[in-house]
Design a protein around this motif. Structure first.
Motif, PDB file in Angstrom:
ATOM      1  N   LEU A 156       0.814  -1.222   0.000  1.00  0.00           N
ATOM      2  CA  LEU A 156       0.000   0.000   0.000  1.00  0.00           C
ATOM      3  C   LEU A 156       0.849   1.275   0.000  1.00  0.00           C
ATOM      4  CD1 LEU A 156      -2.985  -0.926   2.363  1.00  0.00           C
ATOM      5  CD2 LEU A 156      -3.168  -0.158  -0.015  1.00  0.00           C
ATOM      6  N   ILE A 157       2.141   1.127   0.273  1.00  0.00           N
ATOM      7  CA  ILE A 157       3.049   2.281   0.230  1.00  0.00           C
ATOM      8  C   ILE A 157       3.252   2.737  -1.224  1.00  0.00           C
ATOM      9  CG2 ILE A 157       5.414   3.058   0.739  1.00  0.00           C
ATOM     10  CD1 ILE A 157       5.346   0.906   3.054  1.00  0.00           C
ATOM     11  N   VAL A 158       3.206   1.765  -2.165  1.00  0.00           N
ATOM     12  CA  VAL A 158       3.499   2.101  -3.572  1.00  0.00           C
ATOM     13  C   VAL A 158       2.329   1.864  -4.535  1.00  0.00           C
ATOM     14  CG1 VAL A 158       6.002   1.798  -3.431  1.00  0.00           C
ATOM     15  CG2 VAL A 158       4.544  -0.198  -3.853  1.00  0.00           C
ATOM     16  N   LEU A 159       1.315   1.124  -4.095  1.00  0.00           N
ATOM     17  CA  LEU A 159       0.162   0.829  -4.949  1.00  0.00           C
ATOM     18  C   LEU A 159      -1.124   1.195  -4.218  1.00  0.00           C
ATOM     19  CD1 LEU A 159       1.167  -2.768  -6.146  1.00  0.00           C
ATOM     20  CD2 LEU A 159       1.296  -0.690  -7.516  1.00  0.00           C
ATOM     21  N   ASP A 160      -2.201   1.432  -4.974  1.00  0.00           N
ATOM     22  CA  ASP A 160      -3.489   1.605  -4.297  1.00  0.00           C
ATOM     23  C   ASP A 160      -4.176   0.240  -4.173  1.00  0.00           C
ATOM     24  OD1 ASP A 160      -5.076   1.081  -6.647  1.00  0.00           O
ATOM     25  OD2 ASP A 160      -4.818   3.160  -7.289  1.00  0.00           O
ATOM     26  N   SER A 161      -5.279   0.205  -3.451  1.00  0.00           N
ATOM     27  CA  SER A 161      -5.925  -1.072  -3.131  1.00  0.00           C
ATOM     28  C   SER A 161      -6.402  -1.807  -4.380  1.00  0.00           C
ATOM     29  CB  SER A 161      -7.082  -0.852  -2.159  1.00  0.00           C
ATOM     30  OG  SER A 161      -7.937   0.168  -2.616  1.00  0.00           O
ATOM     31  N   ILE A 162      -6.915  -1.070  -5.366  1.00  0.00           N
ATOM     32  CA  ILE A 162      -7.400  -1.711  -6.600  1.00  0.00           C
ATOM     33  C   ILE A 162      -6.240  -2.366  -7.343  1.00  0.00           C
ATOM     34  CG2 ILE A 162      -8.351  -1.225  -8.909  1.00  0.00           C
ATOM     35  CD1 ILE A 162     -10.200   0.833  -7.539  1.00  0.00           C
ATOM     36  N   GLN A 163      -5.106  -1.663  -7.427  1.00  0.00           N
ATOM     37  CA  GLN A 163      -3.932  -2.216  -8.124  1.00  0.00           C
ATOM     38  C   GLN A 163      -3.438  -3.496  -7.449  1.00  0.00           C
ATOM     39  OE1 GLN A 163      -1.647   1.418  -7.883  1.00  0.00           O
ATOM     40  NE2 GLN A 163      -1.829   1.793 -10.082  1.00  0.00           N
ATOM     41  N   ILE A 164      -3.401  -3.508  -6.128  1.00  0.00           N
ATOM     42  CA  ILE A 164      -2.925  -4.701  -5.403  1.00  0.00           C
ATOM     43  C   ILE A 164      -3.811  -5.901  -5.718  1.00  0.00           C
ATOM     44  CG2 ILE A 164      -2.667  -5.752  -3.111  1.00  0.00           C
ATOM     45  CD1 ILE A 164      -1.844  -2.930  -2.101  1.00  0.00           C
TER      46      ILE A 164
ATOM     47  N   LEU B 115     -18.250 -12.113  -5.733  1.00  0.00           N
ATOM     48  CA  LEU B 115     -18.241 -11.934  -4.279  1.00  0.00           C
ATOM     49  C   LEU B 115     -16.842 -12.144  -3.705  1.00  0.00           C
ATOM     50  CD1 LEU B 115     -21.551 -13.807  -3.352  1.00  0.00           C
ATOM     51  CD2 LEU B 115     -21.124 -11.361  -3.065  1.00  0.00           C
ATOM     52  N   ALA B 116     -16.094 -13.114  -4.265  1.00  0.00           N
ATOM     53  CA  ALA B 116     -14.795 -13.487  -3.697  1.00  0.00           C
ATOM     54  C   ALA B 116     -13.679 -12.498  -4.024  1.00  0.00           C
ATOM     55  CB  ALA B 116     -14.394 -14.879  -4.188  1.00  0.00           C
ATOM     56  N   VAL B 117     -13.672 -11.975  -5.251  1.00  0.00           N
ATOM     57  CA  VAL B 117     -12.537 -11.123  -5.641  1.00  0.00           C
ATOM     58  C   VAL B 117     -12.868  -9.639  -5.465  1.00  0.00           C
ATOM     59  CG1 VAL B 117     -10.822 -10.580  -7.419  1.00  0.00           C
ATOM     60  CG2 VAL B 117     -11.542 -12.941  -7.077  1.00  0.00           C
ATOM     61  N   PRO B 118     -13.660  -8.999  -6.349  1.00  0.00           N
ATOM     62  CA  PRO B 118     -13.930  -7.577  -6.074  1.00  0.00           C
ATOM     63  C   PRO B 118     -14.712  -7.367  -4.775  1.00  0.00           C
ATOM     64  CG  PRO B 118     -15.232  -8.338  -7.960  1.00  0.00           C
ATOM     65  CD  PRO B 118     -14.279  -9.439  -7.627  1.00  0.00           C
ATOM     66  N   GLY B 119     -15.694  -8.221  -4.507  1.00  0.00           N
ATOM     67  CA  GLY B 119     -16.549  -8.040  -3.323  1.00  0.00           C
ATOM     68  C   GLY B 119     -15.817  -8.158  -2.007  1.00  0.00           C
ATOM     69  N   ALA B 120     -14.951  -9.173  -1.882  1.00  0.00           N
ATOM     70  CA  ALA B 120     -14.267  -9.417  -0.608  1.00  0.00           C
ATOM     71  C   ALA B 120     -12.902  -8.748  -0.533  1.00  0.00           C
ATOM     72  CB  ALA B 120     -14.118 -10.917  -0.363  1.00  0.00           C
ATOM     73  N   GLN B 121     -12.215  -8.616  -1.677  1.00  0.00           N
ATOM     74  CA  GLN B 121     -10.834  -8.142  -1.634  1.00  0.00           C
ATOM     75  C   GLN B 121     -10.696  -6.617  -1.653  1.00  0.00           C
ATOM     76  OE1 GLN B 121      -8.318 -10.142  -0.971  1.00  0.00           O
ATOM     77  NE2 GLN B 121      -9.744 -11.852  -0.929  1.00  0.00           N
TER      78      GLN B 121
ATOM     79  N   GLY C 119     -13.864 -14.253 -10.988  1.00  0.00           N
ATOM     80  CA  GLY C 119     -13.872 -13.001 -10.223  1.00  0.00           C
ATOM     81  C   GLY C 119     -12.832 -12.023 -10.739  1.00  0.00           C
ATOM     82  N   THR C 120     -11.674 -12.557 -11.137  1.00  0.00           N
ATOM     83  CA  THR C 120     -10.618 -11.713 -11.711  1.00  0.00           C
ATOM     84  C   THR C 120     -11.081 -11.098 -13.030  1.00  0.00           C
ATOM     85  OG1 THR C 120      -8.950 -13.141 -10.688  1.00  0.00           O
ATOM     86  CG2 THR C 120      -8.188 -11.675 -12.428  1.00  0.00           C
ATOM     87  N   PHE C 121     -11.759 -11.898 -13.861  1.00  0.00           N
ATOM     88  CA  PHE C 121     -12.304 -11.369 -15.120  1.00  0.00           C
ATOM     89  C   PHE C 121     -13.294 -10.233 -14.859  1.00  0.00           C
ATOM     90  CE2 PHE C 121     -11.644 -15.642 -17.527  1.00  0.00           C
ATOM     91  CZ  PHE C 121     -10.298 -15.338 -17.691  1.00  0.00           C
ATOM     92  N   SER C 122     -14.028 -10.325 -13.747  1.00  0.00           N
ATOM     93  CA  SER C 122     -15.025  -9.289 -13.451  1.00  0.00           C
ATOM     94  C   SER C 122     -14.393  -7.947 -13.078  1.00  0.00           C
ATOM     95  CB  SER C 122     -15.960  -9.752 -12.325  1.00  0.00           C
ATOM     96  OG  SER C 122     -15.324  -9.653 -11.059  1.00  0.00           O
ATOM     97  N   THR C 123     -13.073  -7.964 -12.809  1.00  0.00           N
ATOM     98  CA  THR C 123     -12.381  -6.701 -12.488  1.00  0.00           C
ATOM     99  C   THR C 123     -11.843  -6.020 -13.751  1.00  0.00           C
ATOM    100  OG1 THR C 123     -10.217  -7.763 -12.128  1.00  0.00           O
ATOM    101  CG2 THR C 123     -11.680  -7.596 -10.208  1.00  0.00           C
ATOM    102  N   ALA C 124     -12.279  -6.484 -14.930  1.00  0.00           N
ATOM    103  CA  ALA C 124     -11.775  -5.970 -16.217  1.00  0.00           C
ATOM    104  C   ALA C 124     -11.750  -4.439 -16.313  1.00  0.00           C
ATOM    105  CB  ALA C 124     -12.589  -6.561 -17.369  1.00  0.00           C
ATOM    106  N   PRO C 125     -12.770  -3.722 -15.798  1.00  0.00           N
ATOM    107  CA  PRO C 125     -12.720  -2.254 -15.906  1.00  0.00           C
ATOM    108  C   PRO C 125     -11.494  -1.622 -15.227  1.00  0.00           C
ATOM    109  CG  PRO C 125     -14.933  -2.981 -15.308  1.00  0.00           C
ATOM    110  CD  PRO C 125     -14.046  -4.180 -15.209  1.00  0.00           C
TER     111      PRO C 125
ATOM    112  N   HIS D 195      -5.746   0.381 -15.075  1.00  0.00           N
ATOM    113  CA  HIS D 195      -5.256   1.059 -13.875  1.00  0.00           C
ATOM    114  C   HIS D 195      -4.346   0.135 -13.069  1.00  0.00           C
ATOM    115  CE1 HIS D 195      -5.048   3.585 -10.365  1.00  0.00           C
ATOM    116  NE2 HIS D 195      -5.625   2.659  -9.618  1.00  0.00           N
ATOM    117  N   GLY D 196      -4.738  -1.137 -12.948  1.00  0.00           N
ATOM    118  CA  GLY D 196      -3.938  -2.109 -12.205  1.00  0.00           C
ATOM    119  C   GLY D 196      -2.559  -2.289 -12.815  1.00  0.00           C
ATOM    120  N   ALA D 197      -2.534  -2.467 -14.147  1.00  0.00           N
ATOM    121  CA  ALA D 197      -1.265  -2.692 -14.844  1.00  0.00           C
ATOM    122  C   ALA D 197      -0.334  -1.485 -14.738  1.00  0.00           C
ATOM    123  CB  ALA D 197      -1.534  -3.018 -16.308  1.00  0.00           C
TER     124      ALA D 197
END
Length: 296
Positions: free
Chosen positions: A30-38, A78-84, A196-202, A206-208
Motif C-alpha cells: 500500500l506504500i506504492v500501490l493503491d488497493s485496486i492495483q494490489i 463476491l470473492a474477488v472484487p466483493g471481498a478483496q 472473479g478476476t475477469f469481473s475486475t476488467a474495468p 489502472h492495475g497494470a
C-alpha cells in the motif's frame, strides 16, 4: 482420531503462518500501490498460474453445467472484487492484525446469511456470539484512530468499509457450498477466483499501470500474495480439510490474527494498544461462540 498426523500439523502451521503474513504484505504494498492495483495484480498472477495448472492437470479442469457457471460467476464476483477491494482498502486505516480480525468475522457473517437466506437454525448462544463478535469489531474500528503503524491513516468511517469483506466472503462460501460438492475443492475455488478476476476488467488498465512503480521487494511481496498467500495455501488447506473435515480445520483459523500480530511486530515493529487487544479478544470470543454448536 483426535491426534493430527505430523504432515497435517505441518500443513496447518504453514497455512496459518502464510495467511497471517498476507496482511503485512498488503501493508507494505500500500506504500506504492493503491488497493485496486494490489487486488488486480495479485489475482491476475494467480489466474495465470492456475490456468497453466489446468493445462497441465486435466483432472482439475471444471466440468460444470450452465447453471453451475452462473453460480460460479456470482461466487467469483463476491470473492474477488466483493471481498478483496474493501479489506485491502480498509488496511489503509487499520493495522494488519486488526484487519485480520475483521476478516475473521466471516463465520459470523456466514451464519447470519444462512439464517436469512437458507432458513438454517441459529441457536440463542450463536446469536449472542454474533452480537459479541460484531461489538468487538466495531470497538476495534473505533480505537483504530489511535492504533496503527507509521503508514496507516486515522479514519474509523473508512476503516468500517472493511466489514463488507467478511460479508461478501461469507456469501461466496454459501454459493460455493451449494456447488462444490459436485466438483473438486481446488477446481471450485480456482475457477471462482479466475471468473472473479475477469469481473475486475474495468480496472485492468489502472492495475497494470502500477507495475512500473515497483522495486524488487514489492514484486516479491506481490508474488507472495498470489502464489504463497493464495494458490499454495488453498491447495494445502483443502488437503487438510480432506483429512480432518472443514469444521475442525476452521478452528485453526482462530490463530491467524495472532500470527498476523507476530509478523507485524517482527517486520513492522507494531505493538497493539490495550483497547485493540481487548477488542481482539472480544471478536475471537464471539466467533468461537458462533461455532460452538456447529462443531458439536
Amino acid at each position: 482420531s483426535h491426534v493430527l498426523s505430523p504432515w497435517i500439523q505441518v500443513g496447518v502451521l504453514l497455512v496459518v503462518t502464510m495467511w497471517g503474513l498476507i496482511f503485512v504484505a498488503v501493508h507494505e504494498l500500500l506504500i506504492v500501490l493503491d488497493s485496486i492495483q494490489i487486488v488486480v495484480i495479485r489475482y491476475w498472477i494467480f489466474s495465470f498460474i492456475f490456468l497453466l495448472l489446468l493445462l497441465c492437470q486435466p483432472d482439475l479442469r471444471p466440468n460444470f453445467t450452465r447453471k453451475d457457471w452462473g453460480l460460479y460467476i456470482l461466487a467469483g464476483i463476491l470473492a474477488v472484487p466483493g471481498a478483496q477491494f474493501p479489506i485491502v482498502y480498509g488496511q489503509r486505516f487499520l493495522a494488519p492484525p486488526l484487519v485480520s480480525l475483521i476478516a475473521g468475522l466471516t463465520p459470523v457473517m456466514a451464519i447470519c446469511l444462512a439464517k436469512i437466506f437458507l432458513a438454517e437454525k441459529l441457536s440463542r448462544f450463536q446469536f449472542m456470539g454474533c452480537l459479541v463478535a460484531l461489538a468487538g469489531s466495531l470497538s476495534i474500528i473505533l480505537v483504530s484512530s489511535s492504533d496503527g503503524t507509521a503508514t496507516t491513516n486515522s479514519n474509523p468511517a473508512m476503516a468500517a468499509l472493511a466489514l463488507i469483506s467478511p460479508l461478501s466472503w461469507a456469501g461466496y462460501m454459501i454459493f460455493i457450498r451449494r456447488v462444490s460438492t459436485r466438483h473438486r475443492a481446488l477446481t471450485s475455488t480456482g475457477t471462482a477466483m479466475i471468473l472473479g478476476t475477469f469481473s475486475t476488467a474495468p480496472f485492468w488498465k489502472h492495475g497494470a499501470s502500477g507495475v512500473t512503480n515497483l522495486e524488487v521487494s514489492h514484486l516479491l511481496w506481490l508474488l507472495y500474495l498470489a502464489i504463497g498467500g493464495t494458490l499454495l495455501t488453498y491447495w494445502i488447506y483443502f488437503r487438510v480439510i480432506a483429512e480432518i473435515g472443514a469444521n475442525r480445520a476452521a478452528t485453526f483459523m482462530f490463530v491467524v490474527p495472532l500470527v498476523a500480530l507476530f509478523w507485524s511486530w517482527l517486520i513492522l515493529g507494531y505493538v497493539p494498544s490495550i483497547p485493540a487487544i481487548l477488542g481482539g479478544v472480544v471478536v475471537l470470543t464471539g466467533v468461537a461462540m458462533t461455532q460452538k454448536t456447529n462443531s458439536a
